[in-house]
Motif scaffolding. Sequence first.
Motif, mmCIF file in Angstrom:
data_model
loop_
_atom_site.group_PDB
_atom_site.id
_atom_site.type_symbol
_atom_site.label_atom_id
_atom_site.label_comp_id
_atom_site.label_asym_id
_atom_site.label_seq_id
_atom_site.Cartn_x
_atom_site.Cartn_y
_atom_site.Cartn_z
ATOM 1 N N UNK A 145 -0.309 6.280 -4.896
ATOM 2 C CA UNK A 145 -1.440 6.993 -4.285
ATOM 3 C C UNK A 145 -1.047 8.351 -3.704
ATOM 4 N N UNK A 146 0.216 8.509 -3.317
ATOM 5 C CA UNK A 146 0.676 9.822 -2.838
ATOM 6 C C UNK A 146 0.671 10.831 -3.976
ATOM 7 N N UNK A 181 10.870 16.979 0.814
ATOM 8 C CA UNK A 181 10.058 17.994 1.499
ATOM 9 C C UNK A 181 8.580 17.853 1.140
ATOM 10 N N UNK A 182 8.285 17.574 -0.120
ATOM 11 C CA UNK A 182 6.897 17.392 -0.532
ATOM 12 C C UNK A 182 6.337 16.083 0.013
ATOM 13 N N UNK A 183 7.196 15.075 0.066
ATOM 14 C CA UNK A 183 6.746 13.783 0.603
ATOM 15 C C UNK A 183 6.281 13.919 2.048
ATOM 16 N N UNK A 184 6.938 14.751 2.832
ATOM 17 C CA UNK A 184 6.550 14.927 4.232
ATOM 18 C C UNK A 184 5.113 15.411 4.353
ATOM 19 N N UNK A 185 4.661 16.181 3.380
ATOM 20 C CA UNK A 185 3.309 16.734 3.421
ATOM 21 C C UNK A 185 2.276 15.848 2.746
ATOM 22 N N UNK A 186 2.685 15.107 1.714
ATOM 23 C CA UNK A 186 1.691 14.401 0.899
ATOM 24 C C UNK A 186 1.894 12.888 0.830
ATOM 25 N N UNK A 187 2.990 12.387 1.400
ATOM 26 C CA UNK A 187 3.213 10.951 1.365
ATOM 27 C C UNK A 187 2.182 10.206 2.190
ATOM 28 N N UNK A 188 1.613 9.135 1.642
ATOM 29 C CA UNK A 188 0.584 8.347 2.331
ATOM 30 C C UNK A 188 1.020 6.886 2.410
ATOM 31 N N UNK A 189 0.437 6.175 3.362
ATOM 32 C CA UNK A 189 0.665 4.744 3.515
ATOM 33 C C UNK A 189 -0.366 4.016 2.665
ATOM 34 N N UNK A 190 0.031 3.608 1.480
ATOM 35 C CA UNK A 190 -0.928 3.018 0.552
ATOM 36 C C UNK A 190 -1.239 1.560 0.817
ATOM 37 N N UNK A 191 -0.266 0.827 1.372
ATOM 38 C CA UNK A 191 -0.483 -0.614 1.549
ATOM 39 C C UNK A 191 -0.770 -1.005 2.988
ATOM 40 N N UNK A 192 -0.879 -0.008 3.888
ATOM 41 C CA UNK A 192 -1.279 -0.297 5.258
ATOM 42 C C UNK A 192 -0.228 -0.976 6.105
ATOM 43 N N UNK A 193 1.067 -0.807 5.758
ATOM 44 C CA UNK A 193 2.114 -1.444 6.563
ATOM 45 C C UNK A 193 2.609 -0.556 7.694
ATOM 46 N N UNK A 194 1.963 0.593 7.900
ATOM 47 C CA UNK A 194 2.302 1.458 9.017
ATOM 48 C C UNK A 194 3.308 2.535 8.710
ATOM 49 N N UNK A 195 3.747 2.643 7.461
ATOM 50 C CA UNK A 195 4.698 3.695 7.115
ATOM 51 C C UNK A 195 4.453 4.164 5.678
#
Length: 380
Positions: free
Chosen positions: A332-333, A307-321
Amino acid sequence: MTGLAVVIVSVLAVGVAALVTWPDADALAAGGRPRPDKALPAARATTAALLPDQTLPSSAPVAGGPGVQVTPPQLLAISPATVPAETLRRIAKLPHVQKVAVTDGGAVHVSGTALRLLAVDPAQFRSWTPKRVAEHPEVWSGLARGELVADSGTIKRLGMQLGVDYQIDGGPRLRVAASASLGLPDIDGLVSRDVGQRLGFPGGVVVLVHGDPGKVDRDAVARLLGKGAQVVRIGPDSDRPKAAKPQGQALVGRPASYLDLYQRSATVCPGLSWTVLAAIGQVESSHGRNNGPSSAGALGPMQFMPATWKSYGVDGDGDGKADIWSPFDAVPSAATYLCANGAGQGGEKLRKSVWFYNHSWDYVNKVLSLADAYARTYAS
């Protein structure tokens, strides 16, 4: 898909249900999660436990989950009667077919709306689901408890709620334990085989076929199943077009060592020391060596709750997800989450931000003491 839906509703057992809801208390999102498996070790911290990991400069981050081997189906078939074992063997011998499974299925009604369910053996069915579903701990623990796992599209369409009980007429009350994108057309959810038997579902009427993508002969499978069977193509070789995922700009890239990863990720939150991220990474997963799931359902190298990942998860390596299992996204998240709670301001704001990560002051003291030890060990 309309024909398949009709077959499922007409062939499989149908119940009538009245809707009854028993709301559970909302669980704290991870970041701010009371996790007994984390709080107790923090309270028992020893001097040895606060020694920094000196392999950080040479320890390479490795992306990936716990390693569940998934073989999602290319074909889903519904038969009007139990499929004989000999028919399954013949399907398995078709060119390009690698794996065949059969399970039970049926339908119930909830407030006048049909729910088409598969009744599965969790241990056997897990590999037939998408990787993110196979690695979702609450899906499988919920099924083992005799609860319902609803497709995420069904949850949205019908306004169902997680943690709520729905009374099946003439059958058990089913709690919605979890939701997941099952990727199975016209299938609204999963229950265990035992629950399916209690609901009166017919056995062995749903066939799943895995093989070489795009090469399994749908018509041949339909001929073997006989008159009345419906077969649809699903999964990566589906005929439905898929939009390409855009590649994003790398936030931190894919550093060659955990030390570099923590240092780059700290720049996401000005004022935050990389040593805090390193300390959290060591306490939570020993820098990706133990990615969970935890007993509370926290996942990945930085142990985020979904649930927290949905709000704060980021794409750190630029692979589109944004992948909860990837250290290049998770670290980085964590910096993003800490920063949202004031970590960049230092002092008491930093302490409070770590407390939000795990609601335990013992945990805060352990993390910040370990961060100080990292600063001394890796002083530049």
